[in-house]
Design a protein around this motif. Sequence first.
Motif, PDB file in Angstrom:
ATOM      1  N   ALA A   1      -4.806  -0.234  -6.879  1.00 43.02           N
ATOM      2  CA  ALA A   1      -5.007  -0.014  -5.443  1.00 43.02           C
ATOM      3  C   ALA A   1      -6.329  -0.630  -4.982  1.00 43.02           C
ATOM      4  O   ALA A   1      -6.396  -1.230  -3.899  1.00 43.02           O
ATOM      5  N   LEU A   2      -7.383  -0.502  -5.798  1.00 42.48           N
ATOM      6  CA  LEU A   2      -8.678  -1.103  -5.454  1.00 42.48           C
ATOM      7  C   LEU A   2      -8.568  -2.618  -5.399  1.00 42.48           C
ATOM      8  O   LEU A   2      -9.074  -3.258  -4.461  1.00 42.48           O
TER       9      LEU A   2
ATOM     10  N   LEU B   1      -6.546  -7.510   0.340  1.00 37.77           N
ATOM     11  CA  LEU B   1      -6.244  -7.297   1.757  1.00 37.77           C
ATOM     12  C   LEU B   1      -7.423  -7.694   2.634  1.00 37.77           C
ATOM     13  O   LEU B   1      -7.264  -8.368   3.651  1.00 37.77           O
TER      14      LEU B   1
ATOM     15  N   CYS C   1       0.827  -1.210   0.000  1.00 36.30           N
ATOM     16  CA  CYS C   1       0.000   0.000   0.000  1.00 36.30           C
ATOM     17  C   CYS C   1       0.859   1.258   0.000  1.00 36.30           C
ATOM     18  O   CYS C   1       0.557   2.227  -0.708  1.00 36.30           O
TER      19      CYS C   1
ATOM     20  N   LEU D   1      -6.767  -3.653  -2.328  1.00 40.46           N
ATOM     21  CA  LEU D   1      -7.619  -3.510  -1.145  1.00 40.46           C
ATOM     22  C   LEU D   1      -8.528  -4.724  -0.983  1.00 40.46           C
ATOM     23  O   LEU D   1      -8.698  -5.241   0.128  1.00 40.46           O
TER      24      LEU D   1
END
Length: 290
Positions: free
Chosen positions: A217-218, A224, A181, A221
């Motif tokens: 990034a999405l 994660l 991240c 996420l």
Amino acid sequence: MNDKIMLIQVFVVLFLCINLLLITTFFSKEVFYTTMRYVLFAVTLMSDCLLLFLTDILLLSNLYRFTIQRWLCLIMYIVLSLYIFVTPVTLTAMTLERYVAICLPLRHAELCSPRSTLHGILIIHILSSLPCIVYLSIFFASTSYGSDNQGRRCSAEIFLIHTWQGHLRSAISQFYFLIMCITIMFSYVKITRVAKAASGEDKKSTWRGLRTVGLHALQLLLCLIQLWCPFIEAAVLQINLMLFINVRYFNYITFILAPRCLSPLIYGLRDEMFFHALKRLAICGLRKKH
């Protein structure tokens, strides 16, 4: 429940077919397998295909209470433990490639050469294998594996002898994703600055790269959140069994299947060169069929 399982099978088969079509497109032109971003894209596709296939097998085997020999379960556990990290680590590498292309264009050819790509893939797999090595080292140190090799239902939980092993697994995963991240945020900020300073075609290209980083990034996420699912499901199981089944079904669709279909959307459809090659391959396939 049968309707939900059938829906999952439809999604899995659909995503596997799409990914296999994209992999075929990747090998159709030399420019794809000699360019770093396309090679990394193919790595995520192959990793996602393997994950979808194995997780679906484990889902069905647990649902219908099939038993699997522990040595086979161990192999599946090793592969899943490795490739659950390969996709997010590769996404981070793809983000860094976009950062170099936009912020360091004069060094892009040097840093992202075919030789560097092979080294990058090797580093990705080494970094992704470290958590698995730690998990298995602790497992073999805590138990005599050869003393019980009978068939049983296969899941990651059978390799967790102590409660603290689960906490350690979560801590390692959170550490990895924290680094990822930070890397993506750093790249996003740098590319944003270049985008504001650019003009004309450069600005358009830079903002396109910025949107790609945002989509990475999405996807990261969602990967994660997938690591938090076992803790959420364990808490829900203490409340209600039916709620637990529904939550697990939702988690599988949202945090395992969904991230694995974002890669085709990001590169298969948004990348102009790849999209034209994909369309040409589809048209040729239809003509041969007729």
